[in-house]
Design a protein around this motif. Structure first.
Motif: not given
Length: 547
Positions: A474-475, A445, A440, A443, A520-523, A472, A447, A494
């Motif tokens: 996120e947006v 994130r 987790e 994982r 959305k704290k996207v990586d 995952r 976008g 989503i």
């Protein structure tokens, strides 16, 4: 070469060392000096002295009188006190670093500044303090994710972590003040999230030979509850990885230790030959890469039990090569088996342990048992009593982790008296929980920004669903309200955002997209059928920093 080998220290680690040394044809005799009488260690020794291992003169006199050819130092305090310097001054060789090199453990400030100076990767943000002045501002900059450490050794009592022990920055500063009042400097660091593991390496000053990674369980009670201890147990795996580790994680940790050894050599006093002994690193598996929590200058306890149990090679040959600067990788051969160690500790440990409890291990298989903090009290009927710390270590070895754990658990239950152990160490549910947490944490994130159907998004969603991609979405962001990619997001549950772009300045539009993604704290951003040219600033905002 036939050698009389002295061991400094009297715990489970030293018993494990004695057992391994005894197997060597090159070891003619073992002698030991410890603070208490441990009969499990004494049985391997031709001479055993109860004395102050932190008094260099006592240790030197014992080793001289007993004509020791080589001294193996177990605990950290004698190393920090310069016992190796004192022994070498009278011509006795030592497996263990001199006082200068032992600073990697005895001074957190020394270790961090060394990493910083030589640009060794895996160094967290940190700052050193002689007083608490300016500490509040630095803690604030770490967003309440911080650790407060005493610079020097404090027998495990010198570290507190935000959340676990420190509820507020005021608590942190109050704890730091208590350290300052005891004459300690203070190191404040960012808190490192992620599963932790230990890597130990034989080091002859220039060459390192790495042992398999080990994970220990620091908390006193099951499910990682309760106070932090010296370690309630540990495990290693036959594939020389851990279930939550990747080969890249282990290689990164090895790289840190090799660069640390090179930095120590570069900083060393003239002619010292570098760090000689066991270089131990404790690491956290972060979202990206690994980071060093701290370093030790000796075998870990309990981790020494895990690695010595799988050592196929002659230990004396390895120790001698380390001391003489002739270590080679082919000298260390290991058995591909799994190991589990669990400690039985007295009730109340670590804060208010019962002392002087009768220790009964007669029913446990002797080859699995390592007496630790015990004292044999003489008399008409000698009594084996606990001294207050971890009392008995028990090991299980097997072709799989599950078999090793079952063997260990079966034997540790046979330790009688007012003692407890962590039954969950290395069990399938415990290991599975660690893997799940690490999965987790790592994982990715995602976008997604798109203007069209988003057909290329579907294979990514399929790979995530099939467990092939640890990510995952996120947006999904689109500049066109009617774009099918938004419907695709809705169908898959989503979150999605429509940000109108028509007639807008590119930089303003891109800023709004970046804000939506950051909310959305996207990586990582995927541009899928996005029908606009992105600005330079957008590209700079989403450049992935090297860990």
């Amino acid at each position: 070469t036939n050698m009389r080998i002295a061991i400094v220290g009297g715990g489970a680690r030293e018993v494990a060392l004695a057992r391994s040394l005894k197997k060597s044809s090159k070891c003619t005799a073992i002698i030991a000096i410890a603070t208490h009488k441990n009969p499990a260690l004494q049985e391997y020794c031709v001479s055993y002295s109860v004395g102050n291992t932190e008094d260099n003169t006592s240790v030197v006199n014992f080793c001289k009188n007993e004509k020791a050819d080589l001294v193996v130092v177990g605990p950290e305090a004698p190393l920090a006190n310069g016992v190796v310097d004192a022994l070498e001054a009278v011509g006795i060789k030592c497996f263990g670093p001199t006082k200068f090199f032992a600073q990697v453990e005895s001074s957190k400030q020394f270790a961090r500044e060394l990493m910083q100076k030589y640009k060794i990767p895996g160094c967290p943000k940190f700052k050193n303090f002689a007083t608490t002045e300016g500490m509040a501002e630095f803690i604030e900059s770490l967003n309440d994710d911080y650790v407060v450490k005493a610079d020097g050794l404090m027998a495990g009592k010198g570290v507190k972590i935000s959340g676990a022990h420190l509820a507020t920055p005021a608590d942190a500063i109050a704890f730091a003040q208590t350290l300052v009042d005891k004459g300690q400097r203070v190191v404040v660091e960012e808190k490192l999230e992620g599963e932790e593991f230990t890597l130990m390496s034989f080091c002859d000053g220039r060459t390192l030979v790495h042992l398999p990674p080990v994970q220990d369980y620091k908390r006193a009670y099951p499910d990682d509850k309760g106070p932090i201890t010296g370690g309630m147990g540990s495990y290693s795996c036959g594939n020389f990885l851990l279930p939550f580790l990747t080969p890249n994680d282990v290689e990164a940790a090895k790289g840190v230790q090799e660069r640390l050894a090179a930095a120590l050599l570069a900083e060393a006093p003239q002619g010292s030959g570098g760090f000689k002994g066991i270089l131990y690193g404790k690491y956290a598996c972060r979202r990206r890469g690994v980071a060093a929590l701290d370093f030790n200058a000796r075998f870990g306890d309990p981790e020494a039990l895990n690695v010595l149990a799988i050592l196929r090679s002659d230990l004396v040959t390895i120790l001698d090569a380390v001391v003489n600067g002739t270590l080679r990788r082919d000298m260390v051969e290991l058995k591909a088996v799994s190991t589990v160690v669990k400690f039985a500790a007295p009730y109340g440990y670590p804060d208010k342990p019962l002392v002087g409890q009768t220790v009964e291990v007669e029913h446990a298989k002797s080859s699995n048992v390592f007496l630790a903090s015990v004292n044999l009290v003489p008399g008409p009927e000698p009594q084996l009593l606990s001294t207050g710390s971890r009392t008995v270590a028990v090991i299980g070895v097997g072709p799989t982790l599950e078999i090793a754990e079952r063997e260990c658990e079966g034997e540790v239950r046979k330790v009688k008296g007012l003692f407890f152990h962590r039954a969950d160490i290395a069990t399938p549910p415990s290991v599975a929980a660690k893997v799940a947490r690490q999965t987790e944490l790592r994982r990715v994130r995602l976008g997604v920004v798109g203007s069209t159907r988003g057909s290329s998004l579907q294979p990514i969603l399929n790979a995530i669903q099939d467990g092939m991609l640890n990510a995952r979405v996120e947006v999904v962001v689109s500049n066109i309200e009617s774009a099918p990619i938004l419907e695709r997001a809705r169908v898959h549950g989503i979150p999605w955002v429509h940000i109108p772009g028509k007639g807008r300045v590119r930089e303003d539009f891109d800023r709004d997209v970046t804000n939506a993604l950051r909310a959305k704290k996207v990586d990582l951003v995927l541009l899928i059928g996005f029908m606009r040219i992105v600005s330079d600033q957008f590209c700079r905002d989403w450049t992935v920093a090297t860990p």
